[in-house]
Design an enzyme around this catalytic site. Structure first.
Site, mmCIF file in Angstrom:
data_model
loop_
_atom_site.group_PDB
_atom_site.id
_atom_site.type_symbol
_atom_site.label_atom_id
_atom_site.label_comp_id
_atom_site.label_asym_id
_atom_site.label_seq_id
_atom_site.Cartn_x
_atom_site.Cartn_y
_atom_site.Cartn_z
ATOM 1 N N CYS A 6 5.550 9.606 0.009
ATOM 2 C CA CYS A 6 4.238 10.176 0.304
ATOM 3 C C CYS A 6 3.860 11.100 -0.836
ATOM 4 O O CYS A 6 4.605 12.039 -1.142
ATOM 5 C CB CYS A 6 4.268 10.959 1.617
ATOM 6 S SG CYS A 6 2.698 11.766 1.978
ATOM 7 N N ASN A 10 10.393 4.431 2.793
ATOM 8 C CA ASN A 10 10.211 3.887 4.132
ATOM 9 C C ASN A 10 11.442 3.101 4.566
ATOM 10 O O ASN A 10 12.284 2.714 3.754
ATOM 11 C CB ASN A 10 9.013 2.931 4.122
ATOM 12 C CG ASN A 10 7.684 3.626 3.942
ATOM 13 O OD1 ASN A 10 7.240 4.337 4.823
ATOM 14 N ND2 ASN A 10 7.058 3.414 2.794
ATOM 15 N N HIS A 59 10.639 7.050 8.063
ATOM 16 C CA HIS A 59 11.231 7.172 6.729
ATOM 17 C C HIS A 59 12.720 7.441 6.891
ATOM 18 O O HIS A 59 13.153 7.993 7.897
ATOM 19 C CB HIS A 59 10.544 8.291 5.943
ATOM 20 C CG HIS A 59 9.176 7.924 5.452
ATOM 21 N ND1 HIS A 59 8.728 8.214 4.185
ATOM 22 C CD2 HIS A 59 8.147 7.273 6.051
ATOM 23 C CE1 HIS A 59 7.496 7.767 4.028
ATOM 24 N NE2 HIS A 59 7.116 7.200 5.148
ATOM 25 N N HIS A 65 6.606 4.436 12.558
ATOM 26 C CA HIS A 65 6.675 4.392 11.089
ATOM 27 C C HIS A 65 7.702 5.438 10.656
ATOM 28 O O HIS A 65 7.393 6.624 10.569
ATOM 29 C CB HIS A 65 5.289 4.706 10.521
ATOM 30 C CG HIS A 65 5.189 4.599 9.034
ATOM 31 N ND1 HIS A 65 4.321 3.732 8.408
ATOM 32 C CD2 HIS A 65 5.823 5.253 8.034
ATOM 33 C CE1 HIS A 65 4.431 3.866 7.095
ATOM 34 N NE2 HIS A 65 5.336 4.789 6.841
ATOM 35 N N ARG A 117 0.833 -1.208 0.000
ATOM 36 C CA ARG A 117 0.000 0.000 0.000
ATOM 37 C C ARG A 117 0.868 1.259 0.000
ATOM 38 O O ARG A 117 0.974 1.953 -1.001
ATOM 39 C CB ARG A 117 -0.946 -0.025 1.211
ATOM 40 C CG ARG A 117 -2.123 0.962 1.112
ATOM 41 C CD ARG A 117 -1.784 2.365 1.559
ATOM 42 N NE ARG A 117 -1.324 2.435 2.927
ATOM 43 C CZ ARG A 117 -0.823 3.538 3.473
ATOM 44 N NH1 ARG A 117 -0.731 4.644 2.762
ATOM 45 N NH2 ARG A 117 -0.402 3.542 4.723
ATOM 46 N N ASP A 118 1.519 1.528 1.087
ATOM 47 C CA ASP A 118 2.337 2.739 1.197
ATOM 48 C C ASP A 118 3.534 2.685 0.256
ATOM 49 O O ASP A 118 3.976 3.712 -0.265
ATOM 50 C CB ASP A 118 2.788 2.898 2.654
ATOM 51 C CG ASP A 118 3.428 4.244 2.928
ATOM 52 O OD1 ASP A 118 3.133 5.211 2.200
ATOM 53 O OD2 ASP A 118 4.221 4.342 3.872
#
Length: 321
Positions: free
Chosen positions: A258, A267, A227, A225, A32-33
């Site tokens: 993003c 990430n 980065h 989470h 997803r991300d």
């Protein structure tokens, strides 16, 4: 012989450190991300295979897709087609992002049992991402969370810009704590603290976690989470582990960014995280060889090398033999 997807026997050497969790749950966000920022549309079949490979590698949670409007994230426009292809997997392992009640309706209709909402600690990002103020976004999420909970669905609250914002700069700890508290009060089971542009440092991480505890937010309800924009993701993760955090988000192959924050790079790579955790003697349930093989496969499908340092190191070792 060392291959591109298998570490040398006995590596990484396990040397535990005091005060760390015995086990960490890796929340895999690659499908997803990780893929949402890709300009070229990834075929649905490739996405389904990616998710199956990650599950087979032992990732306990694999975020599958997002039920957002297709015009906002075209890469994820195939959610209704993709999710049924995952019917052989436990839906409790496959969270999906929902932005509003319409997204929730779509997810529930397909049998989703774990959802996530996406809030912001800053007004600038709330405006860019949701076209709302922080409080307006929380109000929009209230019925989503309530209905999901009524349906017995687990809810995660993502919070972006917890440490820094590309428009506003440093984010006050108190601002992040306030929105975290609001999300829990809405009924979220878990929060994921997002360092969306990768500017956090370990001291900042520990200060935020301490402030959250002081505000009545237990560490057991928190995930992180990070980065890796400035190369701090693993250091920040270690700081979170020292505080007792046991859920860490990561993306296979370091995919992602993003779409609403151009300074956000990839990430934390799941392989790099697993290498560190296994070296610390922390259980993950993840097979590093299968994971790196999966990331190498996806990098080939995308037509570019993976930024994961562990994957690159293993490939380099293979080429040396």
């Amino acid at each position: 012989m060392t291959t591109a997807d298998t570490p040398a026997p006995g590596l990484p050497m396990q040397v535990p450190a005091e005060g760390l969790p015995a086990r960490v749950t890796i929340h895999e966000v690659g499908p997803r991300d990780g893929l949402q920022n890709e300009k070229a549309v990834v075929p649905t079949g490739i996405k389904a295979e990616f998710i199956h490979r990650l599950a087979d590698a032992g990732l306990p949670v694999v975020e599958a897709t997002s039920f957002v409007h297709p015009k906002w994230v075209p890469q994820l426009a195939d959610a209704e087609t993709l999710f049924p292809l995952l019917g052989d997997l436990d839906p409790h392992r496959l969270p999906v992002l929902v932005p509003n009640e319409r997204g929730l309706d779509r997810a529930l209709a397909l049998g989703a049992r774990r959802i996530a909402v996406f809030a912001s600690a800053t007004e600038s990002f709330a405006k860019a991402n949701l076209n709302r103020t922080v409080d307006e976004a929380l109000a929009m999420f209230a019925p989503v969370v309530a209905r999901a909970k009524d349906a017995g669905v687990q809810v995660r609250g993502y919070l972006s810009m917890c440490f820094g914002d590309p428009w506003e700069g440093p984010v006050p700890v108190a601002a992040t704590v306030r929105v975290c508290r609001e999300l829990l009060d809405l009924g979220c089971d878990e929060l994921s603290l997002g360092d969306t542009i990768g500017v956090a440092t370990p001291g900042h991480v520990q200060r935020l976690l301490t402030a959250l505890n002081e505000a009545g937010v237990p560490t057991s309800r928190l995930g992180v989470h990070f980065h890796d924009t400035y190369g701090q993701a693993l250091a920040n993760t270690f700081a979170a582990l020292q505080h007792g955090v046991t859920t860490v988000d990561a993306s296979a192959g370091g995919l992602g960014g993003c779409p609403y924050a151009k300074s956000a790079t990839g990430n934390l790579a799941t392989e790099d995280l697993v290498w560190m955790l296994h070296g610390l003697g922390i259980e993950t349930g993840v097979d590093l060889g299968r994971l790196t093989a999966t990331s190498a496969w996806m990098a080939e499908a995308l037509g570019r090398p993976s930024p994961s340092r562990t994957l690159r190191a293993l490939s380099h070792d293979s080429h040396q033999e």
